[in-house]
Design a protein around this motif. Structure first.
Motif, PDB file in Angstrom:
ATOM      1  N   LEU A  20       0.733  -1.319  -0.014  1.00 31.15           N
ATOM      2  CA  LEU A  20       0.050  -0.147   0.014  1.00 31.15           C
ATOM      3  C   LEU A  20       1.005   1.175   0.083  1.00 31.15           C
ATOM      4  O   LEU A  20       0.758   2.222  -0.812  1.00 31.15           O
ATOM      5  CB  LEU A  20      -0.849  -0.028   1.101  1.00 31.15           C
ATOM      6  CG  LEU A  20      -1.871  -1.103   1.133  1.00 31.15           C
ATOM      7  CD1 LEU A  20      -2.654  -1.080   2.598  1.00 31.15           C
ATOM      8  CD2 LEU A  20      -2.822  -0.960   0.039  1.00 31.15           C
ATOM      9  N   TYR A  21       1.857   1.403   0.646  1.00 29.35           N
ATOM     10  CA  TYR A  21       2.884   2.592   0.719  1.00 29.35           C
ATOM     11  C   TYR A  21       3.674   2.588  -0.516  1.00 29.35           C
ATOM     12  O   TYR A  21       3.705   3.796  -0.883  1.00 29.35           O
ATOM     13  CB  TYR A  21       3.887   1.911   1.996  1.00 29.35           C
ATOM     14  CG  TYR A  21       4.787   3.246   1.962  1.00 29.35           C
ATOM     15  CD1 TYR A  21       4.455   4.707   2.379  1.00 29.35           C
ATOM     16  CD2 TYR A  21       6.152   3.129   1.635  1.00 29.35           C
ATOM     17  CE1 TYR A  21       5.508   5.646   2.498  1.00 29.35           C
ATOM     18  CE2 TYR A  21       7.217   4.341   1.601  1.00 29.35           C
ATOM     19  CZ  TYR A  21       6.885   5.521   2.012  1.00 29.35           C
ATOM     20  OH  TYR A  21       7.598   6.578   2.088  1.00 29.35           O
ATOM     21  N   GLU A  22       3.935   1.729  -1.005  1.00 28.94           N
ATOM     22  CA  GLU A  22       4.517   1.760  -2.471  1.00 28.94           C
ATOM     23  C   GLU A  22       3.842   2.701  -3.334  1.00 28.94           C
ATOM     24  O   GLU A  22       4.265   3.367  -4.032  1.00 28.94           O
ATOM     25  CB  GLU A  22       4.883   0.099  -3.126  1.00 28.94           C
ATOM     26  CG  GLU A  22       5.613   0.485  -4.312  1.00 28.94           C
ATOM     27  CD  GLU A  22       5.931  -1.002  -4.896  1.00 28.94           C
ATOM     28  OE1 GLU A  22       6.012  -1.146  -6.222  1.00 28.94           O
ATOM     29  OE2 GLU A  22       6.136  -1.991  -4.192  1.00 28.94           O
ATOM     30  N   TYR A  23       2.707   2.288  -3.514  1.00 27.05           N
ATOM     31  CA  TYR A  23       1.707   3.129  -4.559  1.00 27.05           C
ATOM     32  C   TYR A  23       0.920   4.194  -3.946  1.00 27.05           C
ATOM     33  O   TYR A  23       0.898   5.281  -4.644  1.00 27.05           O
ATOM     34  CB  TYR A  23       0.791   2.146  -5.444  1.00 27.05           C
ATOM     35  CG  TYR A  23      -0.514   1.451  -4.612  1.00 27.05           C
ATOM     36  CD1 TYR A  23      -1.517   2.454  -4.569  1.00 27.05           C
ATOM     37  CD2 TYR A  23      -0.659   0.583  -3.999  1.00 27.05           C
ATOM     38  CE1 TYR A  23      -2.853   1.923  -4.015  1.00 27.05           C
ATOM     39  CE2 TYR A  23      -1.817  -0.027  -3.379  1.00 27.05           C
ATOM     40  CZ  TYR A  23      -2.821   0.796  -3.382  1.00 27.05           C
ATOM     41  OH  TYR A  23      -3.953   0.352  -2.736  1.00 27.05           O
ATOM     42  N   SER A  24       0.827   4.200  -2.590  1.00 25.41           N
ATOM     43  CA  SER A  24       0.184   5.463  -1.890  1.00 25.41           C
ATOM     44  C   SER A  24       1.218   6.594  -1.948  1.00 25.41           C
ATOM     45  O   SER A  24       0.684   7.701  -1.679  1.00 25.41           O
ATOM     46  CB  SER A  24      -0.484   5.228  -0.831  1.00 25.41           C
ATOM     47  OG  SER A  24       0.555   4.850   0.345  1.00 25.41           O
ATOM     48  N   SER A  25       2.476   6.301  -1.834  1.00 20.40           N
ATOM     49  CA  SER A  25       3.408   7.075  -1.921  1.00 20.40           C
ATOM     50  C   SER A  25       3.952   7.909  -3.214  1.00 20.40           C
ATOM     51  O   SER A  25       4.643   8.683  -3.301  1.00 20.40           O
ATOM     52  CB  SER A  25       4.716   6.672  -1.124  1.00 20.40           C
ATOM     53  OG  SER A  25       5.527   5.650  -1.965  1.00 20.40           O
ATOM     54  N   GLN A  26       3.191   7.484  -4.383  1.00 25.20           N
ATOM     55  CA  GLN A  26       3.398   7.496  -5.688  1.00 25.20           C
ATOM     56  C   GLN A  26       2.524   9.083  -5.775  1.00 25.20           C
ATOM     57  O   GLN A  26       1.621   8.844  -5.883  1.00 25.20           O
ATOM     58  CB  GLN A  26       3.329   6.535  -6.570  1.00 25.20           C
ATOM     59  CG  GLN A  26       4.190   5.466  -6.616  1.00 25.20           C
ATOM     60  CD  GLN A  26       3.815   4.315  -7.449  1.00 25.20           C
ATOM     61  OE1 GLN A  26       2.593   3.998  -7.964  1.00 25.20           O
ATOM     62  NE2 GLN A  26       4.563   3.503  -7.511  1.00 25.20           N
ATOM     63  N   TYR A  41       5.450   5.811   6.446  1.00 24.02           N
ATOM     64  CA  TYR A  41       4.912   4.443   6.762  1.00 24.02           C
ATOM     65  C   TYR A  41       3.717   4.658   7.623  1.00 24.02           C
ATOM     66  O   TYR A  41       2.543   3.997   7.528  1.00 24.02           O
ATOM     67  CB  TYR A  41       5.872   3.405   7.384  1.00 24.02           C
ATOM     68  CG  TYR A  41       5.579   2.369   7.398  1.00 24.02           C
ATOM     69  CD1 TYR A  41       5.709   1.312   6.266  1.00 24.02           C
ATOM     70  CD2 TYR A  41       5.221   1.454   8.532  1.00 24.02           C
ATOM     71  CE1 TYR A  41       5.176   0.130   6.171  1.00 24.02           C
ATOM     72  CE2 TYR A  41       4.578   0.168   8.501  1.00 24.02           C
ATOM     73  CZ  TYR A  41       4.924  -0.535   7.090  1.00 24.02           C
ATOM     74  OH  TYR A  41       4.234  -2.086   7.253  1.00 24.02           O
ATOM     75  N   SER A  42       3.384   5.507   8.725  1.00 23.36           N
ATOM     76  CA  SER A  42       2.356   5.782   9.462  1.00 23.36           C
ATOM     77  C   SER A  42       1.247   6.421   8.305  1.00 23.36           C
ATOM     78  O   SER A  42       0.175   5.888   8.623  1.00 23.36           O
ATOM     79  CB  SER A  42       2.838   7.152  10.293  1.00 23.36           C
ATOM     80  OG  SER A  42       1.825   7.221  11.127  1.00 23.36           O
TER      81      SER A  42
END
Length: 184
Positions: A20-26, A41-42
């Protein structure tokens, strides 16, 4: 779990947070989907909490990797006094997996799930900014049609109004026949 040819849809699990972090941080994914980009990450754990409900599914490759999500949002009757039951659909996909047919398959699977579970839903809506051509193509590919173009506040860097294209997919047979007969 909902199984397709290339992907699976299932409800989110705590072990999905890294993906989830991989794509929500894009940045481009967050902007296209209309959510706040995860900057740590939080924030990804907060994104997980938003997806942890019965009307949200993660998109998983057959390898087990989570590459995106699709969600339904219940819509009340609106100011136009519509009598049909509507839901809105929202989605996001890791940009490494764009233009490979994964989102089209996910939307087709979700529409079929809605039909098969006899949820009484008559219309599925989706809202896309006029700048998001790829998402417009996905919706049209899976049978959604433009219902209107509206100005809405869009929370990008400049907090400015943007044109948003409203799409809908009618699920009730009688309304589909009426639309065809009217040449819509």
């Amino acid at each position: 779990m909902i199984s397709g040819n290339k992907i699976l849809l299932r409800h989110v699990q705590l072990g999905d947070v890294d993906d989830l972090y991989e794509y929500s941080s894009q940045k481009e994914v967050a902007q296209a989907a209309g959510f706040i980009q995860s900057d740590n990450y939080s924030a990804a754990k907060d994104f997980y909490a938003e997806l942890d409900n019965d009307l949200a599914w993660v998109i998983i490759l057959k390898t087990g990797k989570v590459i995106g999500n699709v969600c339904l949002y219940e819509q009340g009757l609106d100011f136009a006094k519509q009598t049909e039951k509507r839901v809105a659909i929202g989605y996001a996909l890791n940009n490494k997996y764009w233009n490979k047919g994964y989102m089209s398959e996910a939307l087709i699977l979700l529409v079929e799930w809605i039909k098969n579970n006899k949820m009484g839903i008559d219309v599925i809506e989706a809202y896309v900014t006029n700048r998001n051509i790829a998402s417009q193509r996905v919706l049209e590919k899976v049978g959604f049609s433009v219902s209107s173009i509206i100005d809405v506040p869009y929370f990008d860097i400049q907090l400015m109004n943007n044109k948003v294209i409203a799409y809908e997919k009618i699920l009730r047979k009688g309304e589909v026949e009426y639309a065809v007969n009217q040449g819509l």
